[in-house]
Design an enzyme around this catalytic site. Structure first.
Site, PDB file in Angstrom:
ATOM      1  N   SER A 115       7.043  -2.511  -3.265  1.00  0.00           N
ATOM      2  CA  SER A 115       7.419  -3.028  -1.823  1.00  0.00           C
ATOM      3  C   SER A 115       6.602  -3.390  -0.947  1.00  0.00           C
ATOM      4  O   SER A 115       6.694  -4.153   0.238  1.00  0.00           O
ATOM      5  CB  SER A 115       8.665  -2.098  -1.267  1.00  0.00           C
ATOM      6  OG  SER A 115       7.888  -0.994  -0.885  1.00  0.00           O
TER       7      SER A 115
ATOM      8  N   LYS B 152       6.307   1.552   4.813  1.00  0.00           N
ATOM      9  CA  LYS B 152       6.537   0.266   5.155  1.00  0.00           C
ATOM     10  C   LYS B 152       5.881   0.037   6.570  1.00  0.00           C
ATOM     11  O   LYS B 152       5.068   0.650   6.943  1.00  0.00           O
ATOM     12  CB  LYS B 152       8.228   0.275   5.795  1.00  0.00           C
ATOM     13  CG  LYS B 152       9.250   0.822   4.674  1.00  0.00           C
ATOM     14  CD  LYS B 152       9.235  -0.249   3.512  1.00  0.00           C
ATOM     15  CE  LYS B 152      10.377   0.217   2.514  1.00  0.00           C
ATOM     16  NZ  LYS B 152      10.294  -0.573   1.443  1.00  0.00           N
TER      17      LYS B 152
END
Length: 224
Positions: free
Chosen positions: A44, A111
């Site tokens: 990701s 993230k």
């Protein structure tokens, strides 16, 4: 008849065990206060972080965060259920693997900070760009070939929360995926553990993780 002198006992395994215990204790203190090691379990955050990377994370307070920072955070209550668990034995083994940098965590995520408290984050504008507070955001870190977001959204980040997205937008489950959930995909700032500062494994990827300059923006005018 002279008795043979007794040889002094060698420290042996007791000394080795004591040294090991001290090393583990010192490591635990350092990792709880200053730096820790995390395993990257998914794609990701490509191309910055690859699956299998081990990263050194500098613990930092949430008040020092900027847009564009990459953060490691505890996702319980936002990205993961508060009662995540598989039983004490399984959880203990999983925690040992995480502590050793051999496995990822079901509740810890990596993230990028896109929106800070009070920001209006929108995607996408007429040019297909992500905007923050009406300004287009330059995102050189996004995975080559990905769009800023295939999912359209318009959110205002509440006080004390963050809007977080992965760099590999087409593969990342992030704040966008939780818009309909309690909290709307916003992560509490106090859940931030720290910022990655170094890739330490594999050795051929050993490199510093540079902290980006505040994300560049361009003023949007007439939808152009």
């Amino acid at each position: 008849m002279e008795q043979p002198k007794r040889q002094p006992r060698k420290p042996g395994w007791r000394f080795a065990l004591l040294a090991l215990v001290l090393a583990v204790a010192i490591s635990a203190v350092v990792r709880s206060l200053w730096v820790d090691v995390y395993y990257i379990p998914s794609a990701s955050m490509e191309p910055l972080l690859l699956t299998g990377d081990r990263i050194l994370v500098e613990r930092t307070g949430p008040e020092s965060l900027n847009r564009g920072d990459v953060v490691v955070f505890d996702g319980r209550g936002s990205f993961a259920p508060l009662n995540s668990g598989n039983g004490p034995v399984v959880d203990a083994l999983a925690e040992a693997g995480r502590w050793l940098g051999l496995a990822g965590s079901d509740t810890t995520y990596v993230k990028r900070v896109i929106g800070l408290p009070g920001d209006r984050v929108v995607c996408c504008d007429a040019n297909g760009r992500l905007t923050v507070n009406g300004q287009q955001v330059a995102e050189p870190y996004v995975y080559p070939g990905d769009t800023p977001s295939e999912m359209k959204f318009s959110v205002e980040v509440p006080a004390g929360r963050l809007w977080l997205m992965g760099d590999h937008r087409s593969l990342s489950a992030d704040s966008r995926s939780l818009l309909g959930a309690p909290g709307g995909g916003m992560v509490p700032r106090e859940r931030v553990i720290g910022r990655p500062v170094q890739i330490i494994w594999p050795l051929d990827r050993f490199a510093a993780v540079a902290r980006p300059q505040p994300a560049a923006t361009t003023t949007t005018t007439n939808g152009q």
